[in-house]
Design a protein around this motif. Structure first.
Motif, PDB file in Angstrom:
ATOM      1  N   GLN A  73      46.260  30.641  69.888  1.00  0.00           N
ATOM      2  CA  GLN A  73      46.455  31.545  68.654  1.00  0.00           C
ATOM      3  C   GLN A  73      46.540  30.704  67.421  1.00  0.00           C
ATOM      4  O   GLN A  73      47.021  29.424  67.458  1.00  0.00           O
ATOM      5  N   ASN A  74      45.970  31.068  66.235  1.00  0.00           N
ATOM      6  CA  ASN A  74      45.942  30.546  64.810  1.00  0.00           C
ATOM      7  C   ASN A  74      45.203  28.893  65.001  1.00  0.00           C
ATOM      8  O   ASN A  74      45.790  28.106  64.850  1.00  0.00           O
ATOM      9  N   LEU A  75      43.964  29.139  65.541  1.00  0.00           N
ATOM     10  CA  LEU A  75      43.254  27.899  65.869  1.00  0.00           C
ATOM     11  C   LEU A  75      42.857  26.950  64.709  1.00  0.00           C
ATOM     12  O   LEU A  75      42.886  25.897  64.645  1.00  0.00           O
ATOM     13  N   LEU A  76      42.718  27.588  63.376  1.00  0.00           N
ATOM     14  CA  LEU A  76      42.773  27.082  62.215  1.00  0.00           C
ATOM     15  C   LEU A  76      43.815  26.506  61.437  1.00  0.00           C
ATOM     16  O   LEU A  76      44.003  25.989  60.377  1.00  0.00           O
ATOM     17  N   ASN A  77      45.070  26.650  61.980  1.00  0.00           N
ATOM     18  CA  ASN A  77      46.510  26.542  61.599  1.00  0.00           C
ATOM     19  C   ASN A  77      46.588  26.915  60.217  1.00  0.00           C
ATOM     20  O   ASN A  77      47.233  26.422  59.313  1.00  0.00           O
ATOM     21  N   SER A  78      46.484  28.265  60.116  1.00  0.00           N
ATOM     22  CA  SER A  78      46.537  28.980  58.795  1.00  0.00           C
ATOM     23  C   SER A  78      48.171  29.204  58.724  1.00  0.00           C
ATOM     24  O   SER A  78      48.632  29.674  59.741  1.00  0.00           O
ATOM     25  N   HIS A  79      48.542  29.680  57.691  1.00  0.00           N
ATOM     26  CA  HIS A  79      50.046  30.309  57.155  1.00  0.00           C
ATOM     27  C   HIS A  79      49.961  31.669  57.446  1.00  0.00           C
ATOM     28  O   HIS A  79      48.997  32.373  56.876  1.00  0.00           O
ATOM     29  N   SER A  80      51.154  32.014  57.922  1.00  0.00           N
ATOM     30  CA  SER A  80      51.334  33.682  58.198  1.00  0.00           C
ATOM     31  C   SER A  80      52.536  34.156  57.536  1.00  0.00           C
ATOM     32  O   SER A  80      53.580  33.250  57.770  1.00  0.00           O
ATOM     33  N   TYR A  81      52.608  34.928  56.672  1.00  0.00           N
ATOM     34  CA  TYR A  81      53.582  35.497  56.102  1.00  0.00           C
ATOM     35  C   TYR A  81      54.136  36.721  56.797  1.00  0.00           C
ATOM     36  O   TYR A  81      53.313  37.737  56.934  1.00  0.00           O
ATOM     37  N   TRP A  82      55.451  36.513  57.115  1.00  0.00           N
ATOM     38  CA  TRP A  82      56.092  37.986  57.886  1.00  0.00           C
ATOM     39  C   TRP A  82      57.144  38.551  57.135  1.00  0.00           C
ATOM     40  O   TRP A  82      58.014  37.556  56.437  1.00  0.00           O
ATOM     41  N   ALA A  83      57.000  39.539  56.784  1.00  0.00           N
ATOM     42  CA  ALA A  83      58.072  40.259  55.878  1.00  0.00           C
ATOM     43  C   ALA A  83      59.137  40.872  57.047  1.00  0.00           C
ATOM     44  O   ALA A  83      58.736  41.316  57.879  1.00  0.00           O
ATOM     45  N   VAL A 106      53.650  28.585  60.568  1.00  0.00           N
ATOM     46  CA  VAL A 106      52.314  27.869  60.578  1.00  0.00           C
ATOM     47  C   VAL A 106      52.385  27.133  61.871  1.00  0.00           C
ATOM     48  O   VAL A 106      53.373  27.129  62.811  1.00  0.00           O
ATOM     49  N   GLY A 107      51.179  26.511  62.435  1.00  0.00           N
ATOM     50  CA  GLY A 107      51.141  25.997  63.559  1.00  0.00           C
ATOM     51  C   GLY A 107      50.173  26.899  64.564  1.00  0.00           C
ATOM     52  O   GLY A 107      50.250  28.056  64.624  1.00  0.00           O
ATOM     53  N   ARG A 108      49.734  26.095  65.518  1.00  0.00           N
ATOM     54  CA  ARG A 108      48.899  26.864  66.757  1.00  0.00           C
ATOM     55  C   ARG A 108      49.905  27.127  67.793  1.00  0.00           C
ATOM     56  O   ARG A 108      51.074  26.403  67.851  1.00  0.00           O
ATOM     57  N   THR A 109      49.560  28.035  68.493  1.00  0.00           N
ATOM     58  CA  THR A 109      50.175  28.429  69.727  1.00  0.00           C
ATOM     59  C   THR A 109      49.192  28.395  70.918  1.00  0.00           C
ATOM     60  O   THR A 109      48.233  28.966  70.919  1.00  0.00           O
TER      61      THR A 109
END
Length: 54
Positions: free
Chosen positions: A12-22, A42-45
């Motif tokens: 998951q998150n192969l391109l290491n993009s940021h995800s915002y969680w509210a 951030v970061g891959r899983t």
């Protein structure tokens, strides 16, 4: 792998993009700088699983 054993792989998150969680509610466990609730992840899983059926 054979008739009884199966394997799986997930990334998951192969391109290491940021995800915002509210967050919503009165809990204050996860707060952002503006104190309105939320966090940035951030970061891959990576996940590997094995299953055996008998």
């Amino acid at each position: 792998m054979n008739r009884h054993l199966t394997a799986g792989v997930s990334v998951q998150n192969l391109l290491n993009s940021h995800s915002y969680w509210a967050t919503a509610g009165v809990g204050k466990a996860l707060l952002s700088v503006d104190r309105k609730g939320g966090y940035v992840e951030v970061g891959r899983t990576y996940m590997l699983n094995l299953s055996y059926a008998f």
